[in-house]
Design an enzyme around this catalytic site. Structure first.
Site, PDB file in Angstrom:
ATOM      1  N   GLY A 268      10.489   2.055  -0.919  1.00  8.76           N
ATOM      2  CA  GLY A 268      11.282   1.620  -2.057  1.00  8.76           C
ATOM      3  C   GLY A 268      12.447   2.517  -2.409  1.00  8.76           C
ATOM      4  O   GLY A 268      13.150   2.270  -3.398  1.00  8.76           O
TER       5      GLY A 268
ATOM      6  N   LYS B 249      -1.663  -4.904   7.922  1.00 10.14           N
ATOM      7  CA  LYS B 249      -0.722  -3.793   7.796  1.00 10.14           C
ATOM      8  C   LYS B 249      -1.430  -2.721   6.972  1.00 10.14           C
ATOM      9  O   LYS B 249      -1.680  -2.896   5.782  1.00 10.14           O
ATOM     10  CB  LYS B 249       0.566  -4.233   7.104  1.00 10.14           C
ATOM     11  CG  LYS B 249       1.554  -3.081   6.938  1.00 10.14           C
ATOM     12  CD  LYS B 249       2.577  -3.376   5.869  1.00 10.14           C
ATOM     13  CE  LYS B 249       3.370  -2.103   5.558  1.00 10.14           C
ATOM     14  NZ  LYS B 249       4.192  -2.247   4.326  1.00 10.14           N
TER      15      LYS B 249
ATOM     16  N   ASN C  42      10.915  -4.972   2.008  1.00 10.58           N
ATOM     17  CA  ASN C  42      10.649  -5.773   0.820  1.00 10.58           C
ATOM     18  C   ASN C  42      11.655  -5.468  -0.283  1.00 10.58           C
ATOM     19  O   ASN C  42      12.457  -6.309  -0.663  1.00 10.58           O
ATOM     20  CB  ASN C  42       9.221  -5.540   0.348  1.00 10.58           C
ATOM     21  CG  ASN C  42       8.807  -6.404  -0.832  1.00 10.58           C
ATOM     22  OD1 ASN C  42       7.681  -6.347  -1.293  1.00 10.58           O
ATOM     23  ND2 ASN C  42       9.678  -7.249  -1.357  1.00 10.58           N
ATOM     24  N   THR C  43      11.632  -4.226  -0.773  1.00  3.97           N
ATOM     25  CA  THR C  43      12.443  -3.865  -1.930  1.00  3.97           C
ATOM     26  C   THR C  43      13.929  -4.088  -1.681  1.00  3.97           C
ATOM     27  O   THR C  43      14.663  -4.487  -2.597  1.00  3.97           O
ATOM     28  CB  THR C  43      12.197  -2.394  -2.311  1.00  3.97           C
ATOM     29  OG1 THR C  43      10.801  -2.179  -2.455  1.00  3.97           O
ATOM     30  CG2 THR C  43      12.901  -2.030  -3.599  1.00  3.97           C
TER      31      THR C  43
ATOM     32  N   ALA D   4       9.646   0.639   5.572  1.00  5.30           N
ATOM     33  CA  ALA D   4       9.895   1.390   4.338  1.00  5.30           C
ATOM     34  C   ALA D   4      11.250   2.086   4.323  1.00  5.30           C
ATOM     35  O   ALA D   4      11.709   2.621   5.332  1.00  5.30           O
ATOM     36  CB  ALA D   4       8.801   2.421   4.063  1.00  5.30           C
ATOM     37  N   GLY D   5      11.866   2.063   3.140  1.00  5.71           N
ATOM     38  CA  GLY D   5      13.083   2.808   2.875  1.00  5.71           C
ATOM     39  C   GLY D   5      14.376   2.080   3.128  1.00  5.71           C
ATOM     40  O   GLY D   5      15.456   2.590   2.811  1.00  5.71           O
TER      41      GLY D   5
END
Length: 276
Positions: free
Chosen positions: A173, A112, A226-227, A204-205
């Site tokens: 994030g 990635k 992830n976050t 993301a986001g």
């Protein structure tokens, strides 16, 4: 009416890899490696992504994250998080390949790719990302590119040989969800033109389960996050919610939403009633 149901059961193909789950989850930001283990299991992801820079593999107590990951259960997707130059990202990608080859994990042949532009926005540097993609593809990698939601950049990355283009829903994030669905629709149109099976993954986001559902309802092939799990008030519960949202969004996409209308439409028939 079986076609859509059959499509739901089809694995997601990314290059030579096949994913049963269309949710890819990260391994960073958890309070403990033990909590990370539990959340990975709750997400039911097949693929998990790990930042392979040496300083990120070991926690404050000297424990290695790889000791807490079942390498027989998960395919590792190494990522180049924290890289701001193409050469640095290429070096980290090669380091990840070396580590996973030593562990005999099938994720050794892909990466990635993240090449960031600055530390404030964590948005990708499009020129450096394209440069790194070309060099990594030439080096035999299957490259999954983190990029913005710009359709032109997305198309150029695919033309450069990217195995998958991964537009951001919003900044890394940030938890803002899908900020620009129209651009993502254009990305999907450009990337899948004459190539409907080309994998497009939102990266993301994502902040909550509804963000995952929206991404899948747009027609994206998967979501990487992830976050949204690791920093949730209850990460374990959120991991389970993200898993259900990914499936629900995909089902809704194949089911086909009703068109949006300005005025109401009665849900009950107006003919054949008892007063007719």
């Amino acid at each position: 009416m079986t076609t859509s149901v059959e499509k739901l059961d089809q694995p997601l193909k990314i290059g030579t890899h096949q994913l049963g789950s269309r949710l890819i989850v990260g391994t960073g930001k958890y309070e403990t490696f033990e909590l990370m283990q539990q959340c990975l299991a709750a997400s039911e992801a097949d693929v998990i992504t790990v930042a392979v820079r040496r300083e990120r593999l070991v926690d404050a107590d000297g424990r290695n994250i790889l000791d807490f990951i079942d390498l027989n259960r998960y395919t590792i997707l190494p990522n180049t998080a924290g890289c701001f130059q193409a050469d640095d990202a290429i070096r980290v990608a090669r380091l990840g390949r070396e580590i996973l080859e030593g562990l005999e994990n099938p994720g050794a042949d892909w990466v990635k790719l993240e090449v960031l532009g600055d530390k404030k926005t964590l948005l990708p540097d499009p020129v450096a990302t394209l440069e790194a993609t070309e060099k990594l593809v030439a080096d035999g990698f299957q490259v999954l590119c983190y990029t913005t939601d710009d359709p032109i950049t997305a198309k150029r990355l695919k033309d450069a040989g990217a195995t998958s283009v991964m537009p951001a829903g919003s900044p890394i994030g940030s938890g803002q969800g899908i900020l620009n669905p129209n651009n993502l629709k254009i990305c999907l149109e450009y990337l899948k033109e004459n190539d409907p099976d080309y994998p497009v993954i939102i990266d993301a986001g994502v902040g909550t389960a509804s963000d995952v559902a929206v991404a899948m309802e747009l027609g994206c092939d998967g979501v990487l996050l992830n976050t949204g799990i690791a920093s949730a008030r209850n990460p374990l519960l959120m991991a389970d919610a993200m898993r259900h949202a990914c499936l629900a969004g995909r089902m809704a996409y194949h089911a086909g939403r009703i068109p949006k209308k300005l005025y109401a439409t009665a849900s009950s028939p107006e003919t054949g009633t008892i007063v007719d």
